[in-house]
Design a protein around this motif. Structure first.
Motif, PDB file in Angstrom:
ATOM      1  N   SER A  48       0.831  -1.205   0.000  1.00 47.05           N
ATOM      2  CA  SER A  48       0.000   0.000   0.000  1.00 47.05           C
ATOM      3  C   SER A  48       0.865   1.254   0.000  1.00 47.05           C
ATOM      4  O   SER A  48       0.432   2.325  -0.426  1.00 47.05           O
ATOM      5  CB  SER A  48      -0.927   0.016   1.222  1.00 47.05           C
ATOM      6  N   THR A  51       3.166   0.446  -3.689  1.00 49.42           N
ATOM      7  CA  THR A  51       2.125   0.563  -4.714  1.00 49.42           C
ATOM      8  C   THR A  51       2.634   1.246  -5.983  1.00 49.42           C
ATOM      9  O   THR A  51       2.141   2.292  -6.407  1.00 49.42           O
ATOM     10  CB  THR A  51       0.879   1.284  -4.141  1.00 49.42           C
ATOM     11  N   THR A  54       0.532   2.981  -8.955  1.00 45.25           N
ATOM     12  CA  THR A  54      -0.132   4.247  -8.674  1.00 45.25           C
ATOM     13  C   THR A  54       0.884   5.351  -8.392  1.00 45.25           C
ATOM     14  O   THR A  54       0.658   6.510  -8.740  1.00 45.25           O
ATOM     15  CB  THR A  54      -1.084   4.112  -7.471  1.00 45.25           C
ATOM     16  N   ILE A 193      -6.828  -3.455   1.425  1.00 47.59           N
ATOM     17  CA  ILE A 193      -6.270  -2.614   0.357  1.00 47.59           C
ATOM     18  C   ILE A 193      -5.405  -3.418  -0.591  1.00 47.59           C
ATOM     19  O   ILE A 193      -5.239  -3.043  -1.760  1.00 47.59           O
ATOM     20  CB  ILE A 193      -5.470  -1.429   0.957  1.00 47.59           C
ATOM     21  N   TRP A 196      -7.936  -4.613  -3.014  1.00 49.43           N
ATOM     22  CA  TRP A 196      -8.372  -3.441  -3.785  1.00 49.43           C
ATOM     23  C   TRP A 196      -7.284  -3.010  -4.769  1.00 49.43           C
ATOM     24  O   TRP A 196      -7.568  -2.690  -5.925  1.00 49.43           O
ATOM     25  CB  TRP A 196      -8.709  -2.300  -2.825  1.00 49.43           C
ATOM     26  N   ASN A 197      -6.047  -2.996  -4.306  1.00 47.33           N
ATOM     27  CA  ASN A 197      -4.916  -2.548  -5.115  1.00 47.33           C
ATOM     28  C   ASN A 197      -4.768  -3.397  -6.374  1.00 47.33           C
ATOM     29  O   ASN A 197      -4.686  -2.869  -7.497  1.00 47.33           O
ATOM     30  CB  ASN A 197      -3.634  -2.624  -4.278  1.00 47.33           C
ATOM     31  N   ILE A 333      -6.561   4.316  -3.173  1.00 48.16           N
ATOM     32  CA  ILE A 333      -5.266   3.723  -2.819  1.00 48.16           C
ATOM     33  C   ILE A 333      -4.339   4.771  -2.216  1.00 48.16           C
ATOM     34  O   ILE A 333      -3.646   4.520  -1.222  1.00 48.16           O
ATOM     35  CB  ILE A 333      -4.625   3.076  -4.059  1.00 48.16           C
ATOM     36  N   CYS A 337      -2.763   4.827   1.417  1.00 51.81           N
ATOM     37  CA  CYS A 337      -1.306   4.961   1.514  1.00 51.81           C
ATOM     38  C   CYS A 337      -0.938   6.061   2.504  1.00 51.81           C
ATOM     39  O   CYS A 337       0.036   5.938   3.249  1.00 51.81           O
ATOM     40  CB  CYS A 337      -0.716   5.261   0.138  1.00 51.81           C
TER      41      CYS A 337
END
Length: 527
Positions: A48, A51, A54, A193, A196-197, A333, A337
């Motif tokens: 997270s 990541t 993102t 997450i 989700w990620n 996200i 984070c």
């Protein structure tokens, strides 16, 4: 050369030694933290923060202007390849010494006796500046996605710099509040997450590839060099690596949470390395997808949303609603984070204060018995993040944003380089400490340490380069000045208070203190 067997035995703990026992041998009593994280939760927590896909999208403008898709894609693979030796080296040290101090604690144990304490102290400052500036950078990214989505839906809205700063402040406050009043949810949030990620990653790259009917040719993606910096091509390509370096950072996060992980000596190192591998794969796929769907280069770079990725989403889907949905997936996200970076940053601040490395250390290092979190450390983390966000008020265009990115990345990379250098010197000096934790590199350790250290040194130099030509006071890269200020503060505080009060792990040769002083420092840590 001979191995100091007596010294080595003091630094190596048996594989079966419990995490709490290791902490005790390092001079720390287990704090009031609850060991709630397992491997899945810690991988989710680490990823997270890392990541990569993102993170890369949040700073895409750097790569777009400094080399374009070829530099972004091939530079990403190069950075990830050289990151692995660093990650493996840090995983080994984390396995041997699972303490929340992370890098600076490893330096304290492994560095040559004469300057171990001072070197550890400086490393601690760089570690903190990296973590805290990275938190501020993420808050910028999250704010940009929120405001960029608003701009996409309301064409008459103009994003002002103060809007971005205020939203970043709001995100900071939300993250601090969550960390203080909902610490018991952190493990569950980390697991959620992660799902989700990965789901958001699959949805985003498949959607834009499926809906975009005017993709760029392969030559644009893999070979057409773009340069909007005003510098020469080679220089621009080096500048473009900052995007990749930022995207592959913070993978040391599990080391700050070791005192809250079950079986930390095995699971924390695994989480460090797994986050890098997952980040490498997702970042590579997403960069290629974005490059094929980029559309007009000038339109993407100059999008009024301020976020090139949102422009790519809109260019691909042709739908404001579709682009907003994809951007919202990333925004969530980034918000989580922020929560994770607040947790990591506060644990680092707590650990450094516990070793008397900060002003008002006695207060900052306190852990709330009822909430089981270092509340004052969380508040300090939030205040410093907000201070970094405030830099954007007084800078031109994206200069302040880019400067905070460079400060964050360089702070991290310098704090990564110091324990690797200490590890190398331990080999060369003949004090070949065998880090026989459950996660050991064996005979490959030295080679990986050297490769990782050289890579980090190269990055730390290039992060200080100006990014736009001609260079003036508005677009100058002030990273070197900021890092110099941090170095000056660390040196001054070391001379005035640090050399008398800073402790660190009691194992090994860090402390040249009398037995009474060692006992006193240990009691202070346990308090």
């Amino acid at each position: 050369m001979t191995v100091d067997t007596e010294d080595t035995s003091k630094k190596v703990f048996d594989e079966a030694t419990s995490d709490d026992a290791v902490l005790e041998q390092l001079g720390y009593a287990q704090a009031e933290f609850k060991r709630s994280f397992g491997l899945l939760g810690m991988v989710g927590f680490s990823f997270s923060i890392v990541t990569s896909w993102t993170a890369l999208s949040g700073v895409l403008i750097i790569g777009v202007e400094s080399g374009g898709p070829p530099v972004m894609i091939w530079g990403w693979l190069a950075v990830c390849l050289f990151t692995l030796p660093v990650a493996y080296s840090m995983a080994e040290m984390c396995s041997a010494y699972p303490v929340a101090g992370g890098q600076y604690s490893w330096v304290a144990i492994l560095a040559p006796k004469r300057w171990a304490r001072g070197f550890s102290y400086v490393c601690g400052w760089f570690m903190l500046i990296g973590i805290l500036a990275m938190g501020a950078t993420n808050n910028f990214v999250a704010a940009n996605f929120v405001l960029g989505t608003a701009r996409l839906n309301h064409l008459d809205y103009t994003i002002e710099r103060w809007h971005t700063v205020l939203v970043a402040y709001l995100i900071t406050i939300a993250a601090a509040t969550s960390n203080i009043f909902g610490p018991h949810l952190l493990n569950k949030i980390s697991k959620g997450i992660l799902v989700w990620n990965i789901t958001a990653f699959v949805v985003c790259f498949i959607t834009i590839l499926a809906t975009n009917d005017h993709k760029q040719p392969a030559s644009f993606v893999f070979s057409k060099f773009q340069n909007n910096t005003g510098f020469g091509g080679s220089y621009a390509a080096i500048l473009g690596l900052l995007q990749s370096a930022f995207g592959m950072c913070c993978y040391d996060a599990p080391s700050k949470m070791t005192e809250e992980i079950k079986n930390a000596r095995k699971q924390a190192p695994r989480a460090i390395v797994m986050a890098v591998y997952i980040g490498t794969f997702t970042g590579f796929i997403f960069l290629i997808s974005l490059s094929f769907c980029m559309g007009d280069y000038e339109t993407t770079a100059g999008t009024p949303t301020g976020v090139p990725v949102i422009e790519i989403f809109f260019n691909s889907t042709g739908s404001i609603g579709g682009a907003s949905t994809l951007a919202s997936l990333i925004a969530v996200i980034a918000l989580v984070c922020a929560n994770s970076l607040m947790a990591e940053g506060s644990r680092a601040v707590f650990a450094f204060a516990r070793d008397h490395g900060l002003p008002f250390s006695g207060t900052i290092s306190k852990v709330s018995k009822s909430k089981q979190v270092p509340i004052y450390a969380i508040l300090v983390t939030a205040l410093v993040q907000a201070a970094f966000n405030s830099i954007y008020f007084g800078t031109y265009n994206s200069t302040g944003f880019n400067t905070v990115i460079a400060i964050a990345t360089e702070g991290f990379y310098l704090s990564y380089a110091m324990p690797l250098l200490s590890r190398i010197l331990a080999h060369v000096s003949g004090r070949k400490h065998r880090l026989e934790g459950p996660y050991s590199l064996g005979r490959y350790g030295l080679a990986l340490n050297v490769i990782g250290f050289l890579f980090l040194s190269f990055c730390c130099i290039t992060f200080n380069f100006p990014s736009v030509n001609p260079v003036n006071s508005d677009n100058m890269n002030y990273t070197s000045a900021a890092i110099g200020v941090v170095m000056l503060i660390s040196v001054i505080t070391w001379i005035t208070t640090g050399r008398k009060r800073f402790t660190g792990p009691d194992s090994g040769h860090l402390l040249d203190l009398g037995r009474g002083e060692v006992a006193a420092s240990t009691e202070a840590k346990a308090a």
